[in-house]
Design an enzyme around this catalytic site. Sequence first.
Site, short mmCIF file in Angstrom:
data_model
loop_
_atom_site.label_atom_id
_atom_site.label_comp_id
_atom_site.label_asym_id
_atom_site.label_seq_id
_atom_site.Cartn_x
_atom_site.Cartn_y
_atom_site.Cartn_z
N CYS A 71 6.42 -7.61 -6.33
CA CYS A 71 6.08 -9.04 -6.34
C CYS A 71 4.82 -9.18 -7.18
O CYS A 71 4.51 -8.32 -8.00
CB CYS A 71 5.87 -9.57 -4.91
N ARG A 72 4.07 -10.24 -7.00
CA ARG A 72 2.88 -10.46 -7.82
C ARG A 72 1.78 -9.44 -7.50
O ARG A 72 1.24 -8.82 -8.39
CB ARG A 72 2.34 -11.88 -7.59
#
Length: 113
Positions: A71-72
């Site tokens: 994810c980020r």
Amino acid sequence: MKQSADVPEITPAELNVRLEAGDAPSLLDVREHFERRIADLPDHGQHQIPTGELLARLTEMDRTAELVVYCRSGSRSAWAVKVLQDRGFERVLNLKGGVLAWRQDVDPSLKAY
């Protein structure tokens, strides 16, 4: 591979070495659709399933394949790794630090967000 808080992890540098060597695990991007348009890892045919859709879409992934989730920043993907482990996925790793760490350690040309 490193392990943190019971979530097995792989660093961006370790993953990059494997991708460049052709030893690519399956990748799972659990970010929202709009985030992919900002910055993403190189295309390796990754699955793109936002965290809110993960439980409904588990059948789209091979339970026997090695899977790296990202994810980020690594938080949502760590949650996703635990969810997948609880549902029988045994070879699943969190990308430590997510896309932000990939940008820092592997590809500084990625746009920060």
